[in-house]
Each structure stands twice: as C-alpha cells, then as structure tokens.
Design a protein around this motif. Sequence first.
Motif, mmCIF file in Angstrom:
data_model
loop_
_atom_site.group_PDB
_atom_site.id
_atom_site.type_symbol
_atom_site.label_atom_id
_atom_site.label_comp_id
_atom_site.label_asym_id
_atom_site.label_seq_id
_atom_site.Cartn_x
_atom_site.Cartn_y
_atom_site.Cartn_z
ATOM 1 N N UNK A 92 -9.364 116.800 58.467
ATOM 2 C CA UNK A 92 -8.969 116.434 59.826
ATOM 3 C C UNK A 92 -8.028 115.231 59.884
ATOM 4 N N UNK A 93 -7.765 114.591 58.760
ATOM 5 C CA UNK A 93 -6.915 113.395 58.741
ATOM 6 C C UNK A 93 -5.487 113.622 59.272
ATOM 7 N N UNK A 94 -4.803 114.716 58.959
ATOM 8 C CA UNK A 94 -3.448 114.889 59.516
ATOM 9 C C UNK A 94 -3.449 114.896 61.049
ATOM 10 N N UNK A 95 -4.446 115.562 61.654
ATOM 11 C CA UNK A 95 -4.535 115.586 63.120
ATOM 12 C C UNK A 95 -4.887 114.208 63.673
ATOM 13 N N UNK A 96 -5.748 113.484 62.965
ATOM 14 C CA UNK A 96 -6.103 112.137 63.404
ATOM 15 C C UNK A 96 -4.894 111.203 63.348
ATOM 16 N N UNK A 97 -4.073 111.361 62.316
ATOM 17 C CA UNK A 97 -2.864 110.532 62.224
ATOM 18 C C UNK A 97 -1.933 110.833 63.394
ATOM 19 N N UNK A 98 -1.767 112.111 63.741
ATOM 20 C CA UNK A 98 -0.913 112.487 64.875
ATOM 21 C C UNK A 98 -1.465 111.924 66.187
ATOM 22 N N UNK A 99 -2.789 112.000 66.366
ATOM 23 C CA UNK A 99 -3.395 111.452 67.573
ATOM 24 C C UNK A 99 -3.207 109.940 67.629
#
Length: 187
Positions: A92-99
């Motif tokens: 889930x880290x790529x989505x968290x970075x985008x958020x």
Amino acid sequence: MKLKKTQLVNITIILLLALYFFTPIGFHAKVYLNRLISHNPVPVAERTQEVLEDYDFKLVDAKGNRANLMDYKGEVVFINFWATWCPPCVAEMPDLQLLYNAYGQKVTFLFIARDKEERVSNFLVKKNYDLPVYFEAGFTPKSLYSGALPTTFIIGKEGNIVVAETGAADWNDESIHQLLEKLLKKE
C-alpha cells in the motif's frame, strides 16, 4: 529411476511453495498479490465512531526529533502503522505516497514504523519515498493499538476515529480524497 507425472507435479508444487515462502521472490509476489486484492477503506459509521481520549503518544523520527500526537489535537490526522518486512504494508506504500503528496500540507501524516530504523531508512531511499516516518517512543494509546500490520487510522478534528482499517487498502481512492476534504472543512 524415472519419475512419474504425479511425482513431477508434486516436486514442482513444493519448489514453487518454497520460492513463495522462503525467498525474496516470494516477498515480492506477496506484495504484488496484496496490491491486487487491496480494497477501498470504509469509514466507521458515525454512531459507532470512537472518540480518541488519550492523545499522549510519544514519537521520534530517524533524526531524533520528538513529536507527540498531543501536538496535533484539533487537526485531521492520518496514522499508519507499518513495517518493511510486511508485504501488505509495502503493497500500500505507493498509494500512501500519492495521498501524502496530495494532502501532506493539509493533513498531519504519521507513518509509524514497527521496524529497525536502518531498514526503514534504506527502504525509503530505495523506493524514493519522502513520508514522515516515526518510531514509538512511548506507549500506544489503547484506542490506536493493533497487533496487526498495516493498520491505519484517520482522526477528525474533533477526535473521532473516522477510519480504522487493517490490511492493505487503496488509500489514493477518490472516496478517501472526498472524506479528507469533508473532514478538513469541519470547524
């Protein structure tokens, strides 16, 4: 000695399982699988939202800077407990970075690593993430404690735990953006 077809199939299955469970290839396969099966987080129903009473949560970052959740009382706070050894966390880290890229100036983000500092630092550099990562420097408030990783909480300005999600999720989903916007508008 000639192997039967069923023996070959069994050996192949055992080798694939060994690769999956005991090698870095398996770790990456688990991350990929978690990205595929991640879901959209669902807010806690308003009538069942717990209010965070204990804001005394001491944290420290890799540079030794101290923080306390108390410092962010009255703000919208996004807390994510994670570790580098946890495939759903890494998924889930790529989505968290985008958020974080979209809301880092409006929402307080606390990424709390339950891992070794060196591993976390290396991971962040390797993946080119610039998330504000902390480590626990005191007891986790009971309302925020979970033995499972990843676990994520979104706390509204009034202290309501609006989202309490365990497992890999799609944090850059439009519904999360809308939820954060709604929470930011509340006085």
